[in-house]
Motif scaffolding. Structure first.
Motif, short mmCIF file in Angstrom:
data_model
loop_
_atom_site.label_atom_id
_atom_site.label_comp_id
_atom_site.label_asym_id
_atom_site.label_seq_id
_atom_site.Cartn_x
_atom_site.Cartn_y
_atom_site.Cartn_z
N SER A 94 0.81 -1.17 -0.01
CA SER A 94 0.06 0.17 0.06
C SER A 94 1.04 1.35 0.14
CB SER A 94 -0.79 0.01 1.30
OG SER A 94 -0.11 -0.04 2.48
N PHE A 95 0.33 2.40 -0.47
CA PHE A 95 1.18 3.66 -0.46
C PHE A 95 0.20 4.84 0.47
CE2 PHE A 95 1.61 1.08 -4.27
CZ PHE A 95 2.87 1.12 -4.64
N GLU A 122 0.77 10.00 6.80
CA GLU A 122 0.13 8.69 6.42
C GLU A 122 -1.16 8.71 7.01
OE1 GLU A 122 2.60 5.35 7.64
OE2 GLU A 122 4.22 6.01 6.53
N ILE A 157 2.75 4.32 -11.24
CA ILE A 157 3.03 2.91 -10.78
C ILE A 157 2.76 2.18 -11.93
CG2 ILE A 157 2.65 1.28 -8.85
CD1 ILE A 157 2.20 3.74 -7.18
N GLU A 164 7.39 2.03 -9.34
CA GLU A 164 7.39 3.30 -9.60
C GLU A 164 8.30 3.44 -10.83
OE1 GLU A 164 7.05 7.45 -7.33
OE2 GLU A 164 7.30 5.70 -6.24
N SER A 214 2.86 10.52 -9.17
CA SER A 214 3.61 9.23 -9.44
C SER A 214 2.76 8.30 -10.52
CB SER A 214 3.43 8.61 -7.96
OG SER A 214 2.27 7.98 -7.59
N HIS A 253 -4.56 1.47 -1.43
CA HIS A 253 -4.01 0.17 -1.80
C HIS A 253 -4.63 -0.17 -2.99
CE1 HIS A 253 -3.22 -4.05 0.06
NE2 HIS A 253 -2.57 -4.07 -1.18
#
Length: 239
Positions: free
Chosen positions: A64-65, A71, A146, A156, A144, A76
């Motif tokens: 997960s990110f 956070e 991915i 990434e 980003s 996810h």
């Protein structure tokens, strides 16, 4: 979809119950059982929506990110590629196709953490690509790309050039990523005062792709006018 109070929600390791509907892992598939009624603007009659959707992942991603430094918001992508089977009894609709499965979780409301975001996902010849970018509540930006392999493992990769899209009918600014700096909106499925979801034709990493894209404006969502309008589009059960 109906907004329901906490007492109407329960869960365990394999099952999530929301009112009469539930989501459950059964073997290698996620089975979604829907028992709902629709909501049509200015029409008090609510038709039944009843049936099952099965999501069969081609591979599962364990990672997960975090979308912010503290956070508070976690994304996810559990199944970058999946097969889906839809069997609705009311209305009587059946079809199958390709799909995707992710979820967000967090410790604060989305409107506190974000001003806007733009997300897109494309199936590739092997695996899938997800591009995710936006502006957080504190004004910082993130972006980003991915790439998920056929095994579901994320990597990434270089972010393709930005590609502007025409605003939605509600004036939501839309943006995506494309190798040629251009993408075409093939059709828009959801167009609301704060959210738009569309199908795009673009190019990523040498491949012509069809992408699913969404743009979200949380400032619009949090406005008193939109909050006033929401129960007219999404029924709200108080108890």
């Amino acid at each position: 979809m109906t907004e329901r109070p906490a007492g109407s929600v329960s869960h365990d390791v394999t099952n999530l119950q929301i009112g009469p509907s539930h989501v459950e892992w059964k073997g290698d598939a996620l089975e979604i059982t829907i028992e709902e009624r629709d909501k049509r603007l200015f029409n008090p009659l609510r038709r039944k929506v009843r049936g099952k959707v099965r999501v069969i992942p081609e591979a599962l991603n364990p990672a997960s990110f975090a979308l912010d430094a503290r956070e508070n918001h976690i994304w996810h992508c559990m199944a970058p590629r999946a097969r889906i089977e839809v069997a609705m009894d009311e209305p009587r609709v059946r079809w199958s196709g390709s799909g995707y499965f992710d979820h967000n979780r967090g410790s604060e409301p989305l409107e506190d953490g974000f001003r806007t975001w733009h997300w897109s996902r494309a199936h590739m010849k092997s695996g899938a690509v997800v591009c995710y970018e936006g502006e957080r509540g504190d004004g910082s930006v993130f972006a980003s790309a991915i790439r998920f392999g056929a095994d579901g493992i994320p990597d990434e990769t270089d972010l393709p050039p930005s590609a502007d899209l025409p605003s939605s009918k509600w004036g939501i600014a839309r943006r995506t990523r494309s190798e040629i700096g251009f993408a075409e909106v093939s059709r828009t499925w959801e167009d609301t005062p704060f959210y738009a979801r569309s199908e795009l034709a673009s190019k990523l990493y040498g491949e012509d792709v069809v992408s699913v894209q969404e743009s979200l404006d949380m400032r619009r969502f949090a406005s008193p006018l939109v909050q006033f309008m929401l129960p007219y589009r999404m029924p709200r059960q108080k108890r």
